[in-house]
Design a protein around this motif. Structure first.
Motif, PDB file in Angstrom:
ATOM      1  N   GLU A   1       0.636  -1.314  -0.077  1.00  0.00           N
ATOM      2  CA  GLU A   1      -0.058  -0.002  -0.164  1.00  0.00           C
ATOM      3  C   GLU A   1       0.667   1.283   0.073  1.00  0.00           C
ATOM      4  O   GLU A   1       0.776   2.511  -0.457  1.00  0.00           O
ATOM      5  CB  GLU A   1      -0.843  -0.187   1.388  1.00  0.00           C
ATOM      6  CG  GLU A   1      -1.970   0.678   0.617  1.00  0.00           C
ATOM      7  CD  GLU A   1      -2.988   0.821   2.139  1.00  0.00           C
ATOM      8  OE1 GLU A   1      -4.730   0.596   2.003  1.00  0.00           O
ATOM      9  OE2 GLU A   1      -3.075   1.228   3.492  1.00  0.00           O
ATOM     10  N   VAL A   2       1.912   1.143   0.890  1.00  0.00           N
ATOM     11  CA  VAL A   2       3.099   2.004   0.906  1.00  0.00           C
ATOM     12  C   VAL A   2       3.360   2.631  -0.575  1.00  0.00           C
ATOM     13  O   VAL A   2       3.687   3.692  -1.503  1.00  0.00           O
ATOM     14  CB  VAL A   2       4.159   2.456   1.766  1.00  0.00           C
ATOM     15  CG1 VAL A   2       5.001   3.165   1.585  1.00  0.00           C
ATOM     16  CG2 VAL A   2       3.552   2.279   3.216  1.00  0.00           C
TER      17      VAL A   2
ATOM     18  N   GLU B   1       2.110   1.787  -3.372  1.00  0.00           N
ATOM     19  CA  GLU B   1       0.628   2.341  -4.437  1.00  0.00           C
ATOM     20  C   GLU B   1       0.805   3.870  -4.183  1.00  0.00           C
ATOM     21  O   GLU B   1       0.381   4.606  -4.796  1.00  0.00           O
ATOM     22  CB  GLU B   1      -0.184   1.597  -3.816  1.00  0.00           C
ATOM     23  CG  GLU B   1      -0.794   0.949  -4.429  1.00  0.00           C
ATOM     24  CD  GLU B   1      -1.992   0.096  -4.346  1.00  0.00           C
ATOM     25  OE1 GLU B   1      -2.559   0.463  -3.805  1.00  0.00           O
ATOM     26  OE2 GLU B   1      -2.585  -1.281  -5.310  1.00  0.00           O
ATOM     27  N   ALA B   2       0.941   3.958  -2.774  1.00  0.00           N
ATOM     28  CA  ALA B   2       0.821   5.729  -1.645  1.00  0.00           C
ATOM     29  C   ALA B   2       1.843   6.091  -2.863  1.00  0.00           C
ATOM     30  O   ALA B   2       1.951   7.475  -3.510  1.00  0.00           O
ATOM     31  CB  ALA B   2       0.973   5.342  -0.971  1.00  0.00           C
ATOM     32  N   GLY B   3       2.856   5.736  -3.091  1.00  0.00           N
ATOM     33  CA  GLY B   3       3.831   6.756  -3.993  1.00  0.00           C
ATOM     34  C   GLY B   3       3.568   6.553  -5.784  1.00  0.00           C
ATOM     35  O   GLY B   3       4.064   7.756  -6.404  1.00  0.00           O
ATOM     36  N   GLN B   4       3.205   6.021  -5.971  1.00  0.00           N
ATOM     37  CA  GLN B   4       2.517   5.864  -7.662  1.00  0.00           C
ATOM     38  C   GLN B   4       1.095   6.576  -7.751  1.00  0.00           C
ATOM     39  O   GLN B   4       1.417   7.804  -8.422  1.00  0.00           O
ATOM     40  CB  GLN B   4       2.301   4.279  -8.102  1.00  0.00           C
ATOM     41  CG  GLN B   4       2.964   3.432  -7.991  1.00  0.00           C
ATOM     42  CD  GLN B   4       2.762   1.689  -8.328  1.00  0.00           C
ATOM     43  OE1 GLN B   4       1.622   1.904  -7.681  1.00  0.00           O
ATOM     44  NE2 GLN B   4       3.584   0.733  -8.762  1.00  0.00           N
ATOM     45  N   ALA B   5       0.557   6.668  -6.608  1.00  0.00           N
ATOM     46  CA  ALA B   5      -0.310   7.404  -6.553  1.00  0.00           C
ATOM     47  C   ALA B   5      -0.384   9.105  -7.010  1.00  0.00           C
ATOM     48  O   ALA B   5      -0.661   9.640  -7.394  1.00  0.00           O
ATOM     49  CB  ALA B   5      -2.174   7.014  -6.249  1.00  0.00           C
ATOM     50  N   PHE B   6       0.806   9.446  -6.273  1.00  0.00           N
ATOM     51  CA  PHE B   6       0.688  10.644  -6.543  1.00  0.00           C
ATOM     52  C   PHE B   6       1.433  10.644  -7.447  1.00  0.00           C
ATOM     53  O   PHE B   6       2.665  12.431  -7.403  1.00  0.00           O
ATOM     54  CB  PHE B   6       1.626  10.715  -4.608  1.00  0.00           C
ATOM     55  CG  PHE B   6       0.517  11.129  -3.601  1.00  0.00           C
ATOM     56  CD1 PHE B   6      -0.040  12.396  -3.176  1.00  0.00           C
ATOM     57  CD2 PHE B   6       0.547  10.442  -2.525  1.00  0.00           C
ATOM     58  CE1 PHE B   6      -1.287  12.526  -2.922  1.00  0.00           C
ATOM     59  CE2 PHE B   6      -0.544  10.225  -1.912  1.00  0.00           C
ATOM     60  CZ  PHE B   6      -1.148  11.811  -1.348  1.00  0.00           C
ATOM     61  N   GLY B   7       2.191   9.875  -7.999  1.00  0.00           N
ATOM     62  CA  GLY B   7       2.834   9.791  -9.269  1.00  0.00           C
ATOM     63  C   GLY B   7       4.210  10.425  -9.306  1.00  0.00           C
ATOM     64  O   GLY B   7       4.641  10.512  -9.725  1.00  0.00           O
ATOM     65  N   ALA B   8       4.930   9.598  -8.636  1.00  0.00           N
ATOM     66  CA  ALA B   8       6.130   9.286  -8.083  1.00  0.00           C
ATOM     67  C   ALA B   8       6.781   8.174  -8.875  1.00  0.00           C
ATOM     68  O   ALA B   8       6.274   7.773  -9.784  1.00  0.00           O
ATOM     69  CB  ALA B   8       6.750   8.516  -7.124  1.00  0.00           C
TER      70      ALA B   8
ATOM     71  N   ILE C   1      11.779   5.034  -1.299  1.00  0.00           N
ATOM     72  CA  ILE C   1      10.165   4.045  -0.642  1.00  0.00           C
ATOM     73  C   ILE C   1      10.941   2.855  -0.099  1.00  0.00           C
ATOM     74  O   ILE C   1      11.272   2.653   0.658  1.00  0.00           O
ATOM     75  CB  ILE C   1       9.459   4.093  -1.134  1.00  0.00           C
ATOM     76  CG1 ILE C   1       8.105   5.530  -1.215  1.00  0.00           C
ATOM     77  CG2 ILE C   1       8.160   3.315  -0.333  1.00  0.00           C
ATOM     78  CD1 ILE C   1       7.166   5.201  -1.892  1.00  0.00           C
TER      79      ILE C   1
END
Lengths: 364, 299
Positions: free
Chosen positions: B194-195, B197-204, B213
């Protein structure tokens, strides 16, 4: 920027987010399964039993500033849906339009830019970086956008305050309670300053009281921020409390409508089962439970606005012998609310056909 | 019946088979490589040998008494007073044995081998974590590297590089690398999806997700892997004494040959001291990674 408009339906380009015959099937042979599903085969009767159809034929548009809730049990495809909306998963078929741009036409880089500038996300288990402070976590989105440090810190501080975490900036996530951690998650998404906010079961991991607090806070923030929010939940009470519109999913969208719509006219047994547990007094409004005034003289009656929730009507109704008059925003009378009307509205009334269907076997 | 089967296998399977060829293949490969890639082996030989001489000289530049204090100071900064005291006493004992010079030579060998092994292992681990095929290829090779008896490495290595420090370092690198690769892969795979995914979801970008991460969150596991790398390197360095690697290994091998218990025990003591020093200091450093520190903090 060149806008790619859908050939047949220009209005999809106008809404904040639109989804057009969207399918997601996992496993080999997904494309064939889509063809089958398109012809109306239920997802548990596909020829190829090895594929999993998560999202089937979703069509909806979400207006800017709307809170759109996707509700369903686990396995209903709601998490898959939300992950397609920001490109974490690729649809098997169909298209997604964000702000007039189709996701399918974007390169990896284009998708990343879209996520940075247009769509942010709040996660069920918070997904914070454990080694970063609250402030650094909140600034994460800005860091990726390469916002200058000073501006980044200012913006992050402002957002931390907005979600009620002032004074906690330098703590680590492990030092915070679940509710506070999710506020950090929310602040991180808000700080990114995107128009669309995806919330994946954002409050499901929290205690019931904290959950209500967070729901209230979200609604409160929404009054000033006016974001377009896609909210995923498995709790219909939550869905009805915060959603402007609700889509109930079970692979396909079973029903899409306002809370009141769904409560008063559940599309089928699946939906009806959910609505049985809902606290109706917090969803239904005076308008939904009122009776016609007829020729009664209503001039002495107490008045309430038509969008008052039933749960807020009790006191009015109890404090006077007369019924309560429901008025619209121009103070014109619409109808009256009586104690009887309220009680009747709180009991789910199965429509007659359903009644007959249940009773028949007993007669036989 | 069993006898009959036994005879049958002997007559129809084992007897007609030629002698097992794998060993010969390996031998001819090694002989061929020695001639075909001679410049490569000479180059690495000069490089590693001068590196080792340089580092040993540096460690032996100051008198042993001063070095004992420096080692204790390193232990203090890595973990604290208690370890500093332990390392101080241990190093004092090592300096008291007649083998201080050999101890420093072995330390130099361990440091060179682990640094090179780490530089190779971490990128390989990352590759294996990100790519299923790489992981599937790496796994059996790592198993092979780790389970092949340590002595077996020495033969081809000696044939390729001759007797001396270099074959010792090369064999050590091969032997100690696998846990570094494995635990890097494991650490990265274990990072909460999930972490990521969070990176991906914010466009990293994938590079940013890896550096910002995955690696920080995997660092405690990677550090545990490096700890194992160091311990294996130390154990191999002793065996490398058999091929003229010098250091404590050389002392132990000669003590073994002449059954000199006292000599062997003194040198063994110095090995234990080195092991304690390297292990605890590495653990101390692992506990200082941001994620490990954050995990200890509670409200």
């Amino acid at each position: 920027m060149l806008l790619r408009l859908p050939p047949d339906n220009r209005k999809e380009a106008m809404s904040a987010l639109a989804v057009d015959s969207l399918y997601k099937v996992f496993g080999k042979g997904a494309r064939q399964a889509v063809a089958e599903l398109e012809s109306g085969v239920p997802r548990d009767q596909l020829t190829n039993q090895k594929v999993t159809a998560a999202v089937i034929d979703h069509n909806f548009e979400i207006a800017s500033g709307e809170i759109f809730v996707v509700m369903g049990l686990s396995g209903s495809g709601k998490s898959t849906l939300i992950r397609m909306l920001n490109g974490l998963l690729e649809p098997t078929a169909g298209s997604i339009w964000i702000d007039g741009v189709e996701l399918g036409g974007l390169s990896n880089k284009g998708i990343r830019e879209l996520r940075r500038d247009k769509v942010s996300m709040v996660f069920q288990h918070f997904a914070l970086l454990p080694h970063r402070t609250v402030l650094e976590n909140v600034a994460f989105g800005l860091e990726i956008k390469k916002t200058p440090t000073a501006e980044r810190t200012a913006k992050a501080l402002e957002t931390v305050e907005m979600v009620g975490l002032a004074g906690q900036e330098d703590k680590l996530p492990s030092q915070l309670s679940g509710g506070m951690r999710q506020r950090v998650g929310l602040a991180r998404a808000l700080a990114a300053d995107t128009e669309i906010l995806l919330m994946d079961e954002a409050f499901s991991a929290l205690d019931p009281l904290i959950r209500q607090e967070m729901q209230d806070q979200l609604l409160d923030l929404q009054k000033t921020l006016n974001k377009t929010i896609v909210f995923i939940t498995h709790d219909l009470n939550e869905a009805m409390k915060i959603g402007d519109r609700i889509a109930i999913c079970d692979g396909r969208i079973v029903q899409l409508g306002t809370a009141e719509d769904i409560l008063l006219h559940p599309a089928d047994d699946y939906v009806a089962e959910f609505t049985a547990d809902v606290d109706r007094s917090r969803v239904l409004t005076a308008e939904a439970v009122m009776e016609p005034c007829g020729n009664t003289d209503t001039s002495d009656f107490d008045t309430v606005e038509s969008d008052t929730l039933v749960s807020e009507l009790y006191e009015h109704v109890l404090s006077s012998e007369d019924p309560v008059l429901v008025v619209d925003d121009r103070a014109d009378p619409l109808g009256v609310v009586t104690p009887r009307g309220i009680i009747k509205s709180l009991a789910p009334e199965p429509d007659d056909e359903a009644d007959a269907a249940v009773e028949e076997p007993e007669h036989a | 019946m069993i006898d009959y089967l036994h005879d049958w296998f002997w007559t129809y399977i084992w007897k007609p088979l030629p002698d097992i060829p794998f060993g010969d293949w390996m031998e001819s490969f090694v002989r061929w490589a020695r001639d075909a890639w001679a410049p490569l082996f000479e180059g690495t030989n000069t490089f590693l040998e001068s590196l080792h001489t340089g580092l040993s000289d540096a460690l032996l530049w100051l008198p042993s008494g001063l070095m004992v204090i420096i080692f204790a100071a390193i232990a203090y900064f890595a973990k604290g007073w208690r370890l500093a005291a332990l390392v101080g006493v241990g190093m004092f004992v090592a300096a008291w044995t007649p083998y201080w010079e050999e101890t420093m030579e072995s330390l130099a060998m361990v440091l060179i081998a682990t640094v090179i092994a780490t530089v190779l292992a971490i990128p390989l681990g990352i590759l294996a974590a990100e790519n299923r095929t790489a992981s599937a290829i790496a796994r059996p090779i790592l198993d092979f590297m780790q389970t092949l008896p340590q002595f077996v490495y020495l033969l081809p290595v000696v044939m390729l590089w001759g007797i001396g420090v270099t074959p010792g370092i090369i064999a050590t690198i091969i032997f100690c690398m696998p846990p570094g690769v494995r635990l890097t892969e494991l650490g990265i795979r274990q990072v909460d999806q999930e972490v990521v995914e969070a990176g991906q979801a914010f466009g990293a970008s994938p590079a940013k997700i890896l550096a910002g991460i995955k690696l920080p969150l995997a660092l405690p596991t990677i550090a545990a892997g490096l700890n194992q790398v160091i311990m294996l390197a130390l154990s191999m360095v002793v065996i490398a004494g058999m091929v003229g690697g010098g250091g404590l290994g050389g002392v132990i091998v000669s003590a073994l040959g002449r059954v000199e218990i006292a000599k062997g025990f003194n040198a063994g003591l110095a090995v234990v001291v080195l092991a304690v020093f390297l292990d605890r200091v590495m653990q101390g450093l692992a506990d200082r990674t941001p994620v490990a520190r954050a995990a200890r903090v509670r409200a």
